[in-house]
Design a protein around this motif. Structure first.
Motif, short mmCIF file in Angstrom:
data_model
loop_
_atom_site.label_atom_id
_atom_site.label_comp_id
_atom_site.label_asym_id
_atom_site.label_seq_id
_atom_site.Cartn_x
_atom_site.Cartn_y
_atom_site.Cartn_z
N PRO A 1 52.47 50.56 61.43
CA PRO A 1 51.30 49.96 62.10
C PRO A 1 50.04 49.92 61.25
N GLY A 2 49.92 50.84 60.29
CA GLY A 2 48.72 50.87 59.47
C GLY A 2 48.76 49.93 58.27
N ALA A 3 49.85 49.20 58.10
CA ALA A 3 49.99 48.33 56.93
C ALA A 3 48.93 47.23 56.91
N MET A 4 48.22 47.16 55.80
CA MET A 4 47.25 46.08 55.58
C MET A 4 47.82 45.22 54.46
N ILE A 5 48.45 44.12 54.83
CA ILE A 5 49.21 43.32 53.87
C ILE A 5 48.28 42.42 53.05
N ARG A 6 48.41 42.53 51.76
CA ARG A 6 47.61 41.72 50.84
C ARG A 6 48.08 40.27 50.91
N ALA A 7 47.17 39.35 51.16
CA ALA A 7 47.53 37.94 51.29
C ALA A 7 47.75 37.28 49.94
N GLU A 8 46.96 37.69 48.94
CA GLU A 8 47.05 37.06 47.63
C GLU A 8 48.38 37.39 46.96
N GLU A 9 48.96 36.42 46.28
CA GLU A 9 50.21 36.64 45.57
C GLU A 9 50.02 37.65 44.44
N VAL A 10 50.99 38.51 44.27
CA VAL A 10 50.99 39.46 43.15
C VAL A 10 51.57 38.78 41.93
N ASP A 11 50.88 38.87 40.82
CA ASP A 11 51.34 38.29 39.55
C ASP A 11 51.58 39.45 38.58
N ALA A 12 52.85 39.82 38.41
CA ALA A 12 53.17 40.97 37.57
C ALA A 12 52.76 40.75 36.12
N ALA A 13 52.90 39.53 35.62
CA ALA A 13 52.49 39.24 34.24
C ALA A 13 50.99 39.44 34.07
N ARG A 14 50.23 39.10 35.11
CA ARG A 14 48.78 39.33 35.08
C ARG A 14 48.48 40.82 35.06
N GLY A 15 49.29 41.60 35.78
CA GLY A 15 49.13 43.05 35.74
C GLY A 15 49.42 43.60 34.36
N ALA A 16 50.42 43.01 33.67
CA ALA A 16 50.73 43.43 32.31
C ALA A 16 49.56 43.12 31.37
N ILE A 17 48.91 42.00 31.59
CA ILE A 17 47.73 41.65 30.78
C ILE A 17 46.62 42.68 31.02
N ARG A 18 46.42 43.08 32.24
CA ARG A 18 45.40 44.09 32.55
C ARG A 18 45.67 45.37 31.77
N ARG A 19 46.94 45.80 31.75
CA ARG A 19 47.31 47.01 31.02
C ARG A 19 47.16 46.79 29.52
N ALA A 20 47.52 45.61 29.03
CA ALA A 20 47.40 45.32 27.59
C ALA A 20 45.94 45.35 27.14
N ARG A 21 45.05 44.83 27.96
CA ARG A 21 43.64 44.84 27.60
C ARG A 21 43.09 46.26 27.56
N ARG A 22 43.60 47.12 28.45
CA ARG A 22 43.20 48.52 28.39
C ARG A 22 43.65 49.17 27.09
N LEU A 23 44.88 48.87 26.69
CA LEU A 23 45.39 49.41 25.42
C LEU A 23 44.59 48.89 24.24
N LEU A 24 44.01 47.71 24.41
CA LEU A 24 43.19 47.13 23.36
C LEU A 24 41.81 47.79 23.33
N GLY A 25 41.50 48.55 24.38
CA GLY A 25 40.21 49.23 24.43
C GLY A 25 39.16 48.49 25.24
N VAL A 26 39.61 47.51 26.04
CA VAL A 26 38.67 46.72 26.84
C VAL A 26 38.56 47.34 28.23
N GLU A 27 37.34 47.43 28.77
CA GLU A 27 37.14 47.91 30.12
C GLU A 27 37.57 46.84 31.11
N VAL A 28 38.47 47.20 32.03
CA VAL A 28 38.93 46.24 33.04
C VAL A 28 38.81 46.83 34.43
#
Length: 316
Positions: free
Chosen positions: A289-316
């Protein structure tokens, strides 16, 4: 030439490797998208690590060419693939990618890990992935990461597209025997597989991979939408299995399924508008009952980019 920390425009690559296809996203250090490409499956339950590495290398080269940077080696490449949750498989793929020099720095993650990076960032939530396989991950409010499912096509993957496809074959064979009532699934499955009789299913299934079994999942959904009782029963069973993944992690990480819990979906079976997603969203209203479902599509490749930018030293 090789891009690195001193390069004024270093490139980062995010790879989402599934059992049906591989998606590659090429960006600059700011996160601006330079190219997107798709290719063959690279899930480690489907192909060997060396084959997956060849597929990923080829797609990265394709993305670089599309961005008019064919001679540049990316600074960071984060690869999220199904099956990389097992340490041995992840290490083997990392070694194969490093040998192929796909980037100056390579990180291999489970596919759900990069999807969580896109869905929640550093926040708490439950991510349910249902494509060729199935798994759920959760980050608790205290930062703990928990997993439910993800045992692979021979042991688990309940509620996945491959699981659904296999069970559809079980239903049509039982119907043929008279153990179950007639179902429109029989003709639909034979048409989809381009087979003349159910006897032909036996040699087909003997050679089938999880990805090819998964191709039957849309057939089940289409027949269910016509009102076929057996197809609808399979969809209901699938939804129950997936809801159980979410409820298990809700209790484990949030103590109570009635607590406010961010929930995100990923994978082809749970694409927006799909029959399974619609029925799962409805089922979770009572199961979690407490589930708040995210409407926006999840893009796993975009998540990988977020992690890659962190490894590059960029604040995200």
């Amino acid at each position: 030439m090789s891009a690195g920390p001193l390069d004024p425009t270093p490139l980062v690559v995010g790879v989402d490797g599934g059992g049906t296809r591989t998606r590659v996203l090429l960006c600059d250090a700011t996160g601006a998208v330079l190219a997107r490409v798709e290719g063959a499956a690279s899930a480690l339950q489907t192909v060997q690590e060396s084959v997956a590495a060849d597929i990923i290398k080829s797609l990265i080269a394709e993305a670089l060419a599309a961005a008019d940077r064919p001679d540049t080696r990316p600074a960071v490449c984060v690869v999220g693939v199904a099956g990389a949750g097992q340490e041995r498989a992840a290490q083997a793929l990392w070694a194969a990618l490093a040998q192929r020099r796909v980037a100056d720095d390579v990180s291999v993650q489970a596919d759900a890990t990069i999807a969580m990076d896109d869905a929640f960032g550093d926040s708490a939530g439950v991510l349910l992935v249902a494509g060729t396989g199935s798994v759920a991950f959760s980050r608790a409010p205290d930062g703990r990461i928990e997993r439910c499912g993800g045992w692979g096509p021979y042991v688990g993957d309940e509620g996945s597209a491959a699981w659904l496809g296999k069970r559809a074959l079980g239903v049509v064979s039982a119907s043929q025997d008279g153990r179950e009532p007639e179902t429109a699934l029989t003709g639909a499955v034979l048409t989809a597989l381009e087979l003349e009789s159910l006897e032909d299913v036996i040699p087909w299934a003997a050679k089938a991979t999880p990805g090819t079994f998964a191709q039957l999942a849309p057939v089940v959904a289409q027949v269910a939408a016509t009102g076929d009782l057996r197809a609808n029963a399979l969809i209901s069973f699938c939804v129950e299995e997936l809801a159980l993944h979410v409820r298990t992690l809700a209790r484990r990480c949030f103590q109570d399924e009635r607590a406010a819990i961010p929930v995100a979906f990923n994978g082809g079976l749970l694409s927006r508008g799909s029959l399974v997603r619609k029925r799962l969203e409805q089922r979770l209203k009572s199961a979690v009952p407490g589930a708040m479902i995210r409407a926006e599509e999840v893009d796993a490749a975009r998540g990988a980019i977020r992690r890659a930018r962190r490894l590059l030293g960029v604040e995200v």
